[in-house]
Scaffold this motif. Sequence first.
Motif, PDB file in Angstrom:
ATOM      1  N   MET A   3      40.691  50.086  47.187  1.00  0.00           N
ATOM      2  CA  MET A   3      40.969  50.384  48.593  1.00  0.00           C
ATOM      3  C   MET A   3      42.450  50.759  48.694  1.00  0.00           C
ATOM      4  O   MET A   3      43.208  50.554  47.755  1.00  0.00           O
ATOM      5  CB  MET A   3      40.680  49.150  49.449  1.00  0.00           C
ATOM      6  CG  MET A   3      39.265  48.623  49.308  1.00  0.00           C
ATOM      7  SD  MET A   3      38.026  49.718  49.971  1.00  0.00           S
ATOM      8  CE  MET A   3      38.274  49.505  51.690  1.00  0.00           C
ATOM      9  N   ARG A   5      44.751  49.240  50.077  1.00  0.00           N
ATOM     10  CA  ARG A   5      45.521  48.022  49.785  1.00  0.00           C
ATOM     11  C   ARG A   5      44.569  46.973  49.262  1.00  0.00           C
ATOM     12  O   ARG A   5      43.849  46.342  50.019  1.00  0.00           O
ATOM     13  CB  ARG A   5      46.214  47.508  51.042  1.00  0.00           C
ATOM     14  CG  ARG A   5      47.303  48.421  51.517  1.00  0.00           C
ATOM     15  CD  ARG A   5      48.080  47.887  52.669  1.00  0.00           C
ATOM     16  NE  ARG A   5      47.413  46.793  53.392  1.00  0.00           N
ATOM     17  CZ  ARG A   5      47.920  46.194  54.430  1.00  0.00           C
ATOM     18  NH1 ARG A   5      49.095  46.554  54.893  1.00  0.00           N
ATOM     19  NH2 ARG A   5      47.269  45.221  55.033  1.00  0.00           N
ATOM     20  N   GLY A   6      44.484  46.791  47.961  1.00  0.00           N
ATOM     21  CA  GLY A   6      43.633  45.774  47.357  1.00  0.00           C
ATOM     22  C   GLY A   6      42.266  46.301  46.967  1.00  0.00           C
ATOM     23  O   GLY A   6      42.101  47.485  46.691  1.00  0.00           O
ATOM     24  N   HIS A   7      41.282  45.400  46.973  1.00  0.00           N
ATOM     25  CA  HIS A   7      39.919  45.733  46.560  1.00  0.00           C
ATOM     26  C   HIS A   7      38.920  45.180  47.565  1.00  0.00           C
ATOM     27  O   HIS A   7      39.224  44.273  48.325  1.00  0.00           O
ATOM     28  CB  HIS A   7      39.604  45.137  45.189  1.00  0.00           C
ATOM     29  CG  HIS A   7      40.326  45.807  44.078  1.00  0.00           C
ATOM     30  ND1 HIS A   7      41.652  45.553  43.778  1.00  0.00           N
ATOM     31  CD2 HIS A   7      39.919  46.737  43.196  1.00  0.00           C
ATOM     32  CE1 HIS A   7      42.010  46.296  42.757  1.00  0.00           C
ATOM     33  NE2 HIS A   7      40.978  47.021  42.376  1.00  0.00           N
ATOM     34  N   ALA A   8      37.704  45.702  47.526  1.00  0.00           N
ATOM     35  CA  ALA A   8      36.583  45.161  48.293  1.00  0.00           C
ATOM     36  C   ALA A   8      35.527  44.733  47.280  1.00  0.00           C
ATOM     37  O   ALA A   8      35.247  45.456  46.324  1.00  0.00           O
ATOM     38  CB  ALA A   8      36.023  46.207  49.241  1.00  0.00           C
ATOM     39  N   TYR A   9      34.961  43.553  47.476  1.00  0.00           N
ATOM     40  CA  TYR A   9      33.969  43.012  46.548  1.00  0.00           C
ATOM     41  C   TYR A   9      32.626  42.907  47.252  1.00  0.00           C
ATOM     42  O   TYR A   9      32.527  42.400  48.357  1.00  0.00           O
ATOM     43  CB  TYR A   9      34.407  41.631  46.047  1.00  0.00           C
ATOM     44  CG  TYR A   9      35.712  41.665  45.316  1.00  0.00           C
ATOM     45  CD1 TYR A   9      35.752  42.015  43.974  1.00  0.00           C
ATOM     46  CD2 TYR A   9      36.911  41.380  45.958  1.00  0.00           C
ATOM     47  CE1 TYR A   9      36.960  42.066  43.283  1.00  0.00           C
ATOM     48  CE2 TYR A   9      38.116  41.431  45.279  1.00  0.00           C
ATOM     49  CZ  TYR A   9      38.132  41.772  43.953  1.00  0.00           C
ATOM     50  OH  TYR A   9      39.323  41.817  43.287  1.00  0.00           O
ATOM     51  N   GLU A  26      26.844  41.089  51.228  1.00  0.00           N
ATOM     52  CA  GLU A  26      28.095  40.845  51.952  1.00  0.00           C
ATOM     53  C   GLU A  26      29.251  41.459  51.186  1.00  0.00           C
ATOM     54  O   GLU A  26      29.207  41.587  49.979  1.00  0.00           O
ATOM     55  CB  GLU A  26      28.338  39.347  52.145  1.00  0.00           C
ATOM     56  CG  GLU A  26      27.393  38.711  53.131  1.00  0.00           C
ATOM     57  CD  GLU A  26      27.835  37.311  53.522  1.00  0.00           C
ATOM     58  OE1 GLU A  26      29.059  37.044  53.554  1.00  0.00           O
ATOM     59  OE2 GLU A  26      26.956  36.491  53.783  1.00  0.00           O
ATOM     60  N   VAL A  27      30.278  41.821  51.921  1.00  0.00           N
ATOM     61  CA  VAL A  27      31.500  42.382  51.352  1.00  0.00           C
ATOM     62  C   VAL A  27      32.664  41.504  51.788  1.00  0.00           C
ATOM     63  O   VAL A  27      32.701  41.026  52.920  1.00  0.00           O
ATOM     64  CB  VAL A  27      31.728  43.834  51.843  1.00  0.00           C
ATOM     65  CG1 VAL A  27      33.041  44.389  51.327  1.00  0.00           C
ATOM     66  CG2 VAL A  27      30.569  44.721  51.427  1.00  0.00           C
ATOM     67  N   CYS A  28      33.594  41.289  50.866  1.00  0.00           N
ATOM     68  CA  CYS A  28      34.767  40.469  51.164  1.00  0.00           C
ATOM     69  C   CYS A  28      35.977  41.057  50.438  1.00  0.00           C
ATOM     70  O   CYS A  28      35.824  41.792  49.466  1.00  0.00           O
ATOM     71  CB  CYS A  28      34.508  39.036  50.698  1.00  0.00           C
ATOM     72  SG  CYS A  28      35.774  37.860  51.195  1.00  0.00           S
ATOM     73  N   ASP A  29      37.169  40.734  50.902  1.00  0.00           N
ATOM     74  CA  ASP A  29      38.378  41.246  50.257  1.00  0.00           C
ATOM     75  C   ASP A  29      38.892  40.315  49.159  1.00  0.00           C
ATOM     76  O   ASP A  29      39.853  40.632  48.475  1.00  0.00           O
ATOM     77  CB  ASP A  29      39.476  41.528  51.277  1.00  0.00           C
ATOM     78  CG  ASP A  29      39.901  40.302  52.054  1.00  0.00           C
ATOM     79  OD1 ASP A  29      39.256  39.253  51.912  1.00  0.00           O
ATOM     80  OD2 ASP A  29      40.873  40.409  52.816  1.00  0.00           O
ATOM     81  N   THR A  30      38.245  39.161  48.978  1.00  0.00           N
ATOM     82  CA  THR A  30      38.588  38.261  47.881  1.00  0.00           C
ATOM     83  C   THR A  30      37.303  37.869  47.162  1.00  0.00           C
ATOM     84  O   THR A  30      36.238  37.783  47.772  1.00  0.00           O
ATOM     85  CB  THR A  30      39.278  36.974  48.371  1.00  0.00           C
ATOM     86  OG1 THR A  30      38.375  36.264  49.218  1.00  0.00           O
ATOM     87  CG2 THR A  30      40.567  37.279  49.094  1.00  0.00           C
ATOM     88  N   ASP A  32      36.417  34.918  45.791  1.00  0.00           N
ATOM     89  CA  ASP A  32      36.610  33.497  45.534  1.00  0.00           C
ATOM     90  C   ASP A  32      35.267  32.777  45.446  1.00  0.00           C
ATOM     91  O   ASP A  32      34.220  33.305  45.804  1.00  0.00           O
ATOM     92  CB  ASP A  32      37.516  32.862  46.578  1.00  0.00           C
ATOM     93  CG  ASP A  32      36.956  32.957  47.995  1.00  0.00           C
ATOM     94  OD1 ASP A  32      35.904  33.573  48.183  1.00  0.00           O
ATOM     95  OD2 ASP A  32      37.595  32.410  48.905  1.00  0.00           O
TER      96      ASP A  32
END
Length: 58
Positions: A3, A5-9, A26-30, A32
């Motif tokens: 992305m 800025r960062g990634h989408a998981y 589901e999609v999340c930016d971390t 964890d």
Amino acid sequence: MPMPRGHAYLIAVMDWHTRAVLSSWEVCDTMDTAFCLRVLRKAFKATGRQPKIFKAAN
């Protein structure tokens, strides 16, 4: 997925025998542990069952 800025998981729980997705994805930016477990529990609740054999892919 990269992305600006960062990634989408993306996470989806699948039945390998039928190849069906057991829960909505589901999609999340971390990426964890809490995120993964939340989706897994949601899949168990949606199907009303837990697998006899469980393998987490790396």
